[in-house]
Write a protein that holds these residues in place. Structure first.
Motif, PDB file in Angstrom:
ATOM      1  N   UNK A   1     -52.248  -4.781 -20.948  1.00  0.00           N
ATOM      2  CA  UNK A   1     -51.724  -3.503 -21.449  1.00  0.00           C
ATOM      3  C   UNK A   1     -52.629  -2.953 -22.542  1.00  0.00           C
ATOM      4  N   UNK A   2     -53.118  -1.745 -22.342  1.00  0.00           N
ATOM      5  CA  UNK A   2     -53.938  -1.077 -23.347  1.00  0.00           C
ATOM      6  C   UNK A   2     -53.044  -0.673 -24.521  1.00  0.00           C
ATOM      7  N   UNK A   3     -53.583  -0.750 -25.723  1.00  0.00           N
ATOM      8  CA  UNK A   3     -52.800  -0.413 -26.916  1.00  0.00           C
ATOM      9  C   UNK A   3     -52.545   1.071 -27.078  1.00  0.00           C
ATOM     10  N   UNK A   4     -51.870   1.415 -28.170  1.00  0.00           N
ATOM     11  CA  UNK A   4     -51.605   2.806 -28.533  1.00  0.00           C
ATOM     12  C   UNK A   4     -52.646   3.268 -29.551  1.00  0.00           C
ATOM     13  N   UNK A   5     -52.642   4.552 -29.841  1.00  0.00           N
ATOM     14  CA  UNK A   5     -53.526   5.081 -30.875  1.00  0.00           C
ATOM     15  C   UNK A   5     -52.887   6.297 -31.539  1.00  0.00           C
ATOM     16  N   UNK A   6     -53.244   6.541 -32.782  1.00  0.00           N
ATOM     17  CA  UNK A   6     -52.769   7.730 -33.489  1.00  0.00           C
ATOM     18  C   UNK A   6     -53.527   8.980 -33.065  1.00  0.00           C
ATOM     19  N   UNK A   7     -54.680   8.784 -32.447  1.00  0.00           N
ATOM     20  CA  UNK A   7     -55.526   9.912 -32.062  1.00  0.00           C
ATOM     21  C   UNK A   7     -54.822  10.811 -31.053  1.00  0.00           C
ATOM     22  N   UNK A   8     -54.933  12.105 -31.241  1.00  0.00           N
ATOM     23  CA  UNK A   8     -54.339  13.088 -30.324  1.00  0.00           C
ATOM     24  C   UNK A   8     -52.837  12.870 -30.143  1.00  0.00           C
ATOM     25  N   UNK A   9     -52.180  12.428 -31.199  1.00  0.00           N
ATOM     26  CA  UNK A   9     -50.750  12.148 -31.084  1.00  0.00           C
ATOM     27  C   UNK A   9     -50.049  12.403 -32.412  1.00  0.00           C
ATOM     28  N   UNK A  58     -58.637  -7.346 -17.330  1.00  0.00           N
ATOM     29  CA  UNK A  58     -58.326  -7.173 -18.755  1.00  0.00           C
ATOM     30  C   UNK A  58     -58.712  -5.764 -19.167  1.00  0.00           C
ATOM     31  N   UNK A  59     -57.916  -4.814 -18.689  1.00  0.00           N
ATOM     32  CA  UNK A  59     -58.216  -3.407 -18.949  1.00  0.00           C
ATOM     33  C   UNK A  59     -58.085  -3.083 -20.427  1.00  0.00           C
ATOM     34  N   UNK A  60     -57.289  -3.876 -21.157  1.00  0.00           N
ATOM     35  CA  UNK A  60     -57.168  -3.671 -22.604  1.00  0.00           C
ATOM     36  C   UNK A  60     -58.505  -3.916 -23.284  1.00  0.00           C
ATOM     37  N   UNK A  61     -59.221  -4.937 -22.844  1.00  0.00           N
ATOM     38  CA  UNK A  61     -60.528  -5.240 -23.433  1.00  0.00           C
ATOM     39  C   UNK A  61     -61.532  -4.133 -23.134  1.00  0.00           C
ATOM     40  N   UNK A  62     -61.340  -3.450 -22.012  1.00  0.00           N
ATOM     41  CA  UNK A  62     -62.248  -2.367 -21.616  1.00  0.00           C
ATOM     42  C   UNK A  62     -61.940  -1.080 -22.371  1.00  0.00           C
ATOM     43  N   UNK A  63     -60.645  -0.776 -22.563  1.00  0.00           N
ATOM     44  CA  UNK A  63     -60.250   0.536 -23.065  1.00  0.00           C
ATOM     45  C   UNK A  63     -59.796   0.547 -24.521  1.00  0.00           C
ATOM     46  N   UNK A  64     -59.640  -0.609 -25.134  1.00  0.00           N
ATOM     47  CA  UNK A  64     -59.332  -0.654 -26.562  1.00  0.00           C
ATOM     48  C   UNK A  64     -60.603  -0.529 -27.387  1.00  0.00           C
ATOM     49  N   UNK A  65     -60.451  -0.068 -28.625  1.00  0.00           N
ATOM     50  CA  UNK A  65     -61.583  -0.067 -29.548  1.00  0.00           C
ATOM     51  C   UNK A  65     -62.044  -1.503 -29.735  1.00  0.00           C
ATOM     52  N   UNK A  66     -63.347  -1.683 -29.750  1.00  0.00           N
ATOM     53  CA  UNK A  66     -63.911  -3.033 -29.824  1.00  0.00           C
ATOM     54  C   UNK A  66     -63.374  -3.782 -31.044  1.00  0.00           C
ATOM     55  N   UNK A  67     -62.885  -4.975 -30.796  1.00  0.00           N
ATOM     56  CA  UNK A  67     -62.402  -5.819 -31.875  1.00  0.00           C
ATOM     57  C   UNK A  67     -61.020  -5.465 -32.398  1.00  0.00           C
ATOM     58  N   UNK A  68     -60.306  -4.559 -31.709  1.00  0.00           N
ATOM     59  CA  UNK A  68     -58.970  -4.142 -32.156  1.00  0.00           C
ATOM     60  C   UNK A  68     -57.994  -4.176 -30.979  1.00  0.00           C
ATOM     61  N   UNK A  69     -56.721  -3.943 -31.289  1.00  0.00           N
ATOM     62  CA  UNK A  69     -55.689  -3.820 -30.262  1.00  0.00           C
ATOM     63  C   UNK A  69     -55.340  -2.361 -29.998  1.00  0.00           C
TER      64      UNK A  69
END
Length: 228
Positions: A145-153, A187-198
């Protein structure tokens, strides 16, 4: 051919209608009745159909045009907005109806966002779902599961951080289950998350939760070799 086109049109429309229904404006009983009716109609429309690839999950799934991205393949999108793991168990008859060769499973985010997440419960439900796939002879491609972000939200950073910590826990369970059941893990989270973060890479954010066109394109490219 026209009959098949009508079926596909119906399949695309029904989950979007449900996902557009604000749960806060209807009672839980009313929502459940609409959901049950959706699944019933969906199952009826799928009778006699077969798709090699089924994409099974929540609003991130229904929001991605897998049919268009893999137009040379046999693909059906079975995503429904708001779905948790338990919902996929409840509507598993859809999978049995079309008997896909391969199921792309992307679920778990709403288990966290519902505010009712318990690791033991999630693991039990996720394992029960995988048991059902095994019993039906499905090959499953499991997604983290890809994480959430504050960007554009409008999401608050503190809320995003708390949810992302729980999503990280969900991903540990998912990875463990993929290994236990010997299913392929993407591991789509590893692909689409910011590197080194959730946290989701802001470049892929539509609204902090869902993916924009660029994000979906990354998803398509990541799994392209796995679509049969």
């Amino acid at each position: 051919m026209k009959h098949l086109i009508r079926k596909i049109s119906l399949l695309a429309t029904m989950p979007l209608l449900l996902s557009g229904c604000n749960k806060g404006l209807v009672s839980q009983d009313s929502y459940d009745n609409m959901y049950d009716h959706l699944v019933y109609c969906w199952n009826q429309s799928l009778q006699g159909s077969h798709f090699d690839n089924a994409f099974y999950g929540d609003s991130r799934v229904i929001g991605a045009d897998f049919v268009g991205a893999f137009s040379d393949k046999s693909v059906v999108n079975l995503g429904v907005g708001g779905d948790r793991t338990s919902n996929l168990i409840d509507r598993f008859e859809l999978i049995k109806t079309i008997s896909p060769k391969r199921v792309f499973l992307a679920i778990g985010g709403n288990d966290v966002l519902s505010g009712k997440y318990q690791e033991d419960t999630f693991k039990a439900e996720y394992s029960a779902l995988l048991d059902m796939f095994k019993e039906n002879g499905c090959d499953v491609i499991i997604h983290t599961v890809v994480g959430l972000t504050c960007a554009n939200s409008s999401l608050k950073e503190s809320d995003v951080n708390k949810k992302n910590d729980k999503i990280a826990d969900v991903n540990l369970v998912i990875k463990s289950c993929a290994e236990t059941y010997n299913y392929t893990l993407v591991d789509i989270a590893a692909v689409m998350n910011k590197e080194g973060t959730n946290e989701m890479n802001p470049e892929y954010s539509l609204d902090g939760v869902h993916f924009n066109e660029k994000g979906n394109a990354v998803w398509f490219d990541t799994i392209r070799s796995l679509v049969v």
